[in-house]
Design a protein around this motif. Structure first.
Motif, PDB file in Angstrom:
ATOM      1  N   PHE A 177     -58.984 -41.288  89.362  1.00 19.67           N
ATOM      2  CA  PHE A 177     -60.087 -41.735  88.504  1.00 19.67           C
ATOM      3  C   PHE A 177     -59.823 -43.179  88.083  1.00 19.67           C
ATOM      4  O   PHE A 177     -58.703 -43.674  88.184  1.00 19.67           O
ATOM      5  CB  PHE A 177     -60.164 -40.873  87.235  1.00 19.67           C
ATOM      6  N   VAL A 178     -60.862 -43.804  87.569  1.00 21.45           N
ATOM      7  CA  VAL A 178     -60.655 -45.075  86.872  1.00 21.45           C
ATOM      8  C   VAL A 178     -60.950 -44.774  85.413  1.00 21.45           C
ATOM      9  O   VAL A 178     -61.981 -44.171  85.089  1.00 21.45           O
ATOM     10  CB  VAL A 178     -61.574 -46.189  87.407  1.00 21.45           C
ATOM     11  N   ARG A 179     -59.998 -45.153  84.575  1.00 18.56           N
ATOM     12  CA  ARG A 179     -60.164 -44.862  83.149  1.00 18.56           C
ATOM     13  C   ARG A 179     -60.576 -46.143  82.443  1.00 18.56           C
ATOM     14  O   ARG A 179     -59.943 -47.195  82.620  1.00 18.56           O
ATOM     15  CB  ARG A 179     -58.839 -44.375  82.591  1.00 18.56           C
ATOM     16  N   VAL A 180     -61.657 -46.007  81.643  1.00 20.28           N
ATOM     17  CA  VAL A 180     -62.153 -47.182  80.925  1.00 20.28           C
ATOM     18  C   VAL A 180     -62.017 -46.924  79.428  1.00 20.28           C
ATOM     19  O   VAL A 180     -62.448 -45.869  78.941  1.00 20.28           O
ATOM     20  CB  VAL A 180     -63.636 -47.457  81.281  1.00 20.28           C
ATOM     21  N   ASP A 181     -61.360 -47.843  78.693  1.00 15.32           N
ATOM     22  CA  ASP A 181     -61.237 -47.724  77.233  1.00 15.32           C
ATOM     23  C   ASP A 181     -62.087 -48.803  76.583  1.00 15.32           C
ATOM     24  O   ASP A 181     -61.943 -49.986  76.909  1.00 15.32           O
ATOM     25  CB  ASP A 181     -59.788 -47.958  76.785  1.00 15.32           C
ATOM     26  N   VAL A 182     -62.986 -48.337  75.673  1.00 13.16           N
ATOM     27  CA  VAL A 182     -63.762 -49.310  74.899  1.00 13.16           C
ATOM     28  C   VAL A 182     -63.253 -49.197  73.458  1.00 13.16           C
ATOM     29  O   VAL A 182     -63.472 -48.178  72.801  1.00 13.16           O
ATOM     30  CB  VAL A 182     -65.273 -49.005  74.984  1.00 13.16           C
ATOM     31  N   SER A 183     -62.515 -50.231  73.007  1.00  9.04           N
ATOM     32  CA  SER A 183     -61.892 -50.161  71.677  1.00  9.04           C
ATOM     33  C   SER A 183     -62.503 -51.199  70.748  1.00  9.04           C
ATOM     34  O   SER A 183     -63.004 -52.237  71.193  1.00  9.04           O
ATOM     35  CB  SER A 183     -60.396 -50.443  71.780  1.00  9.04           C
ATOM     36  N   ASP A 184     -62.465 -50.843  69.456  1.00 10.05           N
ATOM     37  CA  ASP A 184     -62.922 -51.828  68.463  1.00 10.05           C
ATOM     38  C   ASP A 184     -62.040 -51.727  67.234  1.00 10.05           C
ATOM     39  O   ASP A 184     -61.242 -50.793  67.110  1.00 10.05           O
ATOM     40  CB  ASP A 184     -64.400 -51.582  68.110  1.00 10.05           C
ATOM     41  N   THR A 185     -62.198 -52.679  66.369  1.00  9.54           N
ATOM     42  CA  THR A 185     -61.432 -52.665  65.123  1.00  9.54           C
ATOM     43  C   THR A 185     -62.376 -52.339  63.960  1.00  9.54           C
ATOM     44  O   THR A 185     -62.226 -52.830  62.849  1.00  9.54           O
ATOM     45  CB  THR A 185     -60.756 -54.027  64.880  1.00  9.54           C
ATOM     46  N   GLY A 186     -63.377 -51.473  64.260  1.00 13.64           N
ATOM     47  CA  GLY A 186     -64.447 -51.181  63.315  1.00 13.64           C
ATOM     48  C   GLY A 186     -64.101 -50.145  62.264  1.00 13.64           C
ATOM     49  O   GLY A 186     -62.926 -49.891  61.961  1.00 13.64           O
ATOM     50  N   VAL A 187     -65.183 -49.461  61.773  1.00 10.83           N
ATOM     51  CA  VAL A 187     -65.041 -48.569  60.614  1.00 10.83           C
ATOM     52  C   VAL A 187     -64.263 -47.282  60.919  1.00 10.83           C
ATOM     53  O   VAL A 187     -63.747 -46.628  60.020  1.00 10.83           O
ATOM     54  CB  VAL A 187     -66.432 -48.205  60.037  1.00 10.83           C
ATOM     55  N   GLY A 188     -64.237 -46.963  62.176  1.00 11.33           N
ATOM     56  CA  GLY A 188     -63.506 -45.737  62.556  1.00 11.33           C
ATOM     57  C   GLY A 188     -64.279 -44.464  62.201  1.00 11.33           C
ATOM     58  O   GLY A 188     -65.370 -44.517  61.615  1.00 11.33           O
ATOM     59  N   LEU A 189     -63.707 -43.318  62.550  1.00  9.08           N
ATOM     60  CA  LEU A 189     -64.411 -42.036  62.374  1.00  9.08           C
ATOM     61  C   LEU A 189     -63.452 -40.972  61.810  1.00  9.08           C
ATOM     62  O   LEU A 189     -62.273 -40.907  62.202  1.00  9.08           O
ATOM     63  CB  LEU A 189     -64.938 -41.540  63.721  1.00  9.08           C
ATOM     64  N   SER A 190     -64.002 -40.153  60.928  1.00 12.14           N
ATOM     65  CA  SER A 190     -63.164 -39.052  60.403  1.00 12.14           C
ATOM     66  C   SER A 190     -63.026 -37.971  61.493  1.00 12.14           C
ATOM     67  O   SER A 190     -63.803 -37.950  62.463  1.00 12.14           O
ATOM     68  CB  SER A 190     -63.842 -38.439  59.172  1.00 12.14           C
ATOM     69  N   THR A 191     -62.071 -37.058  61.284  1.00  8.50           N
ATOM     70  CA  THR A 191     -61.855 -35.978  62.276  1.00  8.50           C
ATOM     71  C   THR A 191     -63.102 -35.109  62.398  1.00  8.50           C
ATOM     72  O   THR A 191     -63.481 -34.689  63.498  1.00  8.50           O
ATOM     73  CB  THR A 191     -60.660 -35.090  61.831  1.00  8.50           C
ATOM     74  N   GLU A 192     -63.769 -34.827  61.251  1.00  3.97           N
ATOM     75  CA  GLU A 192     -64.973 -33.986  61.281  1.00  3.97           C
ATOM     76  C   GLU A 192     -66.070 -34.672  62.079  1.00  3.97           C
ATOM     77  O   GLU A 192     -66.761 -34.036  62.880  1.00  3.97           O
ATOM     78  CB  GLU A 192     -65.506 -33.720  59.865  1.00  3.97           C
ATOM     79  N   ALA A 193     -66.211 -36.005  61.853  1.00  8.34           N
ATOM     80  CA  ALA A 193     -67.255 -36.751  62.568  1.00  8.34           C
ATOM     81  C   ALA A 193     -66.969 -36.750  64.061  1.00  8.34           C
ATOM     82  O   ALA A 193     -67.875 -36.561  64.881  1.00  8.34           O
ATOM     83  CB  ALA A 193     -67.333 -38.171  62.031  1.00  8.34           C
ATOM     84  N   GLN A 194     -65.668 -36.877  64.402  1.00  9.58           N
ATOM     85  CA  GLN A 194     -65.318 -36.914  65.836  1.00  9.58           C
ATOM     86  C   GLN A 194     -65.707 -35.605  66.522  1.00  9.58           C
ATOM     87  O   GLN A 194     -66.100 -35.586  67.683  1.00  9.58           O
ATOM     88  CB  GLN A 194     -63.817 -37.134  65.992  1.00  9.58           C
ATOM     89  N   ALA A 195     -65.570 -34.497  65.751  1.00 10.32           N
ATOM     90  CA  ALA A 195     -65.859 -33.186  66.341  1.00 10.32           C
ATOM     91  C   ALA A 195     -67.324 -33.045  66.718  1.00 10.32           C
ATOM     92  O   ALA A 195     -67.671 -32.316  67.646  1.00 10.32           O
ATOM     93  CB  ALA A 195     -65.458 -32.084  65.367  1.00 10.32           C
ATOM     94  N   GLN A 196     -68.214 -33.775  66.021  1.00  2.54           N
ATOM     95  CA  GLN A 196     -69.652 -33.613  66.286  1.00  2.54           C
ATOM     96  C   GLN A 196     -70.266 -34.815  66.986  1.00  2.54           C
ATOM     97  O   GLN A 196     -71.479 -34.849  67.203  1.00  2.54           O
ATOM     98  CB  GLN A 196     -70.392 -33.413  64.953  1.00  2.54           C
ATOM     99  N   LEU A 197     -69.420 -35.773  67.267  1.00  7.45           N
ATOM    100  CA  LEU A 197     -69.904 -37.075  67.723  1.00  7.45           C
ATOM    101  C   LEU A 197     -70.833 -37.017  68.925  1.00  7.45           C
ATOM    102  O   LEU A 197     -71.809 -37.766  69.019  1.00  7.45           O
ATOM    103  CB  LEU A 197     -68.667 -37.919  68.073  1.00  7.45           C
ATOM    104  N   PHE A 198     -70.557 -36.125  69.861  1.00  8.60           N
ATOM    105  CA  PHE A 198     -71.327 -36.131  71.115  1.00  8.60           C
ATOM    106  C   PHE A 198     -72.505 -35.161  71.085  1.00  8.60           C
ATOM    107  O   PHE A 198     -73.091 -34.890  72.129  1.00  8.60           O
ATOM    108  CB  PHE A 198     -70.391 -35.800  72.289  1.00  8.60           C
ATOM    109  N   THR A 199     -72.805 -34.585  69.889  1.00  8.20           N
ATOM    110  CA  THR A 199     -73.984 -33.703  69.831  1.00  8.20           C
ATOM    111  C   THR A 199     -75.219 -34.540  69.507  1.00  8.20           C
ATOM    112  O   THR A 199     -75.125 -35.598  68.879  1.00  8.20           O
ATOM    113  CB  THR A 199     -73.801 -32.596  68.770  1.00  8.20           C
TER     114      THR A 199
END
Ligand code: ADP
Length: 618
Positions: free
Chosen positions: A539-561
């Motif tokens: 595979f080719v792995r692509v990382d898109v990183s930022d130094t922004g506000v970030g996300l809580s664990t709960e938010a991460q769990a629902q992020l892709f819905t």
């Protein structure tokens, strides 16, 4: 089954029956021993009778011999033995009789058979010509023994002897002596018989000659029907028999002949011992043995009954009870017998194992049934959800289509009107707002259409070998004005000789645009954004990183819905729809890749997705 059969099909009863069967041989042995005892007793009594008979015979023979000598001596006194001198003769014989007490009478019979001389006075004429001893003496011309008889002169039981006297060949007289048989009675009294016994002397015609006890009552009586007489004639000689005596008492009789040979016996002597006395010992032993046997049998029966109940029946009943309950469906029931090596314990433990297996099998079946039921419910719910989802997708795509055309017109007309320089002031401002909102709504509608197409499986990827080192800088270039507007730094870190990915160029651009737009949107001004790409195992792995506000664990769990948005965000976030990341994930997964996020509140975020390299993956 009748009640008797039912009783003996009962195990306890069978045990008792077995004990009874075991007792039977002992009972048989006891009875057999008793029989032997009785036989022995009979033999002893018989022996006793024979001994008595021999003694009596010997005494008897001596008396006969004595009589022979006495009569021979008297015959020589011929002058006195004369019919004409009857008185002198009587006197002489009476004198002799006083000296010989064993005789009942002595006398002389004339040739005509009439007694003319008698030691015991005669009351009248006495005829003896018919008597056996007379005839024998006359015929044999010698001393003769007669039958046992009751004397006509004396009235006593006696055995008469005759001695003939011949003159010139002619019978002159016969001297006779009557042996008194009362000596027999005295003898019987002397020999010491068992209590209640009786001794009888009987002649061959059945006349009682002597009897002990009650001599006077019985002597002279004829008893041709007597048990003993019948048996003596039947058994010819000595023997034993059982029967009732004249007095009605049951007795054991033993008899033997005397006074001659067995076949030509003149008389028989019999001893009658009451059976109760004769068999007293045998009966006592039998009673004692039967009592002991009964006691032992009783104890054995009680032990078999109680032991059978304690060790077998109770256990079997509890097994039967447990079996019935298991059969009725109570699979948690156990026999509850103590463990052991015995057959019953083994049976009970086998039963318990069986019940346990049944219980486990039933639990498994119930679980499987529950699982099937839940599965069915889930399938049904799934069908409903799928149907609802299909309807929703259809609805969204229909509404989106319907909205897109008028919105495109609105945006077109707004653009057209804004080109008119005469529209100024508030009107121009309103038109600009219309244009912006129409643009935003078109974006939303396109996103919705994209999602519904993907969910309905209607999107077809136009795959080709895609060089990410070209696509990533293009996307970065397109967004650079926005990045620069926020004075953010953008860094690209692309591995050298990165392999091409097998992907749809437009869709990959869409993925990258979404992620980089989010990065710049949720990173404050002067923050940093970086895009890195490297090969990773097919595979080719692509990382898109930022130094922004970030996300809580709960938010991460629902992020892709769909429609998920983190509340309370900065003003620029107000423009989002909450569909971007859902579309991004669907597109990555459509390519066979994977997307994840790693973030913490206030510490920036890194979105990582992978795309397959052609030929390296499936
Ligand atoms: P939107 O259109 O709201 O951006 P997205 O699906 O793209 O919708 O994003 C969903 C939510 O995830 C956003 O509202 C935002 O709060 C959060 N989010 C997305 N990307 C980032 C990021 N790089 N940093 C912090 N939060 C982010």
């Amino acid at each position: 089954m009748n009640r008797g059969t039912a009783f003996f099909s009962n195990l306890q009863a069978r045990l008792v029956l077995l004990v009874l069967l075991a007792v039977i041989p002992a009972l048989g042995l006891t009875l057999y021993t008793n029989l032997e005892e009785r036989k022995l007793r009979k033999a002893q009594v018989q022996e006793h009778a024979l001994r008595l008979a021999r003694i009596v015979s010997a005494d008897h023979e001596q008396l006969i011999e004595g009589a022979r000598k006495l009569l021979a001596g008297l015959a020589r006194l011929s002058p006195v033995i004369d019919r004409n001198r009857a008185a002198a003769c009587n006197e002489l014989f009476a004198d002799v009789l006083t000296r010989h007490s064993s005789y009942a009478n002595l006398g002389v019979i004339g040739a005509d058979g009439n007694v003319f001389c008698s030691a015991v006075p005669m009351t009248g004429q006495a005829y003896a010509g018919d008597r056996t001893y007379f005839r024998r003496a006359r015929d044999t011309r010698d001393f003769a023994v007669g039958d046992y008889q009751i004397g006509r002169i004396t009235g006593k039981s006696a055995l008469n002897f005759g001695h003939p006297v011949f003159v010139n060949g002619h019978l002159r007289v016969v001297l006779f002596a009557a042996l008194d048989l009362t000596w027999l009675n005295e003898f019987a009294g002397r020999v010491g018989l068992p209590t209640g016994s009786m001794l009888t002397v009987i002649d061959r015609h059945g006349t009682i000659l002597a009897r002990y006890p009650d001599h006077a009552k019985w002597v002279g009586k004829s008893m041709p029907e007597s048990v003993v007489l019948k048996e003596t004639t039947a058994q010819k000689g000595n023997g034993t028999t059982e029967g009732r005596s004249d007095d009605g008492m049951p007795r054991l009789f033993s008899f033997a002949p005397f006074g001659g040979t067995a076949s030509s016996a003149n008389a028989y002597i019999s001893i009658g011992i009451p059976t109760t006395v004769a068999f007293a010992d045998a009966n006592r032993i039998l009673t004692r043995n039967l009592l002991a046997l009964g006691l032992v049998a009783g104890l054995a029966l009680a032990a078999a009954w109680a032991g059978g109940n304690l060790f077998i029946v109770r256990h079997i009943q509890s097994l039967v009870g447990a079996t019935k309950r298991v059969a009725a469906g109570e699979l948690n029931v156990r026999a509850g017998l103590p463990p052991g090596q015995g057959e019953l314990s083994q049976l009970a433990s086998a039963f318990d194992q069986m019940a346990e297996s049944l219980e486990r099998a039933q639990e498994r079946r119930l679980q499987e049934e529950e699982l099937r039921r839940k599965n069915y419910q889930l399938e049904q719910q799934n069908l409903i959800i799928q149907e609802a989802s299909r309807l929703k997708t259809e609805f969204v795509s229909m509404v989106s289509h319907e909205l897109r055309t008028p919105l495109t017109s609105i945006r077109g007309y707004a653009d057209l009107l804004l080109e008119d320089k005469q529209i100024v002031g508030e009107e121009r401002e309103s038109l600009t707002i219309v244009k912006k909102n129409a643009h935003r709504m078109l974006g939303l509608i396109n996103d919705l259409l994209d999602l519904s197409c993907m969910e309905a499986g209607k999107i077809e990827l136009q795959r080709a070998n895609l060089d990410l080192t070209r696509v990533i800088p293009e996307v970065a270039g397109a967004l650079r004005p926005l990045i620069e507007a926020k004075r953010q730094r953008l860094r690209l870190d692309l591995e050298d000789a990165l392999p091409a990915v097998w992907a749809d160029g437009d869709r990959v651009t869409q993925i990258l645009t979404n992620l980089v737009s989010n990065a710049l949107k949720y990173t404050p001004a002067e923050g940093s954004i970086s895009v890195a790409a490297r090969r990773d195992d097919g595979f080719v792995r692509v990382d898109v990183s930022d130094t922004g506000v970030g996300l809580s664990t709960e938010a991460q769990a629902q992020l892709f819905t769909k429609f998920f948005r983190v509340p309370d965000r900065s003003p620029q976030a107000a423009t989002g729809t909450g569909l971007g990341l859902a579309i991004t994930r669907s597109l990555v997964e459509l390519h066979g890749g994977h997307i994840t996020v790693s973030s913490a509140p206030g510490q920036g975020s890194t979105f990582t997705f992978s795309l397959p390299v052609l030929g390296a993956s499936t």
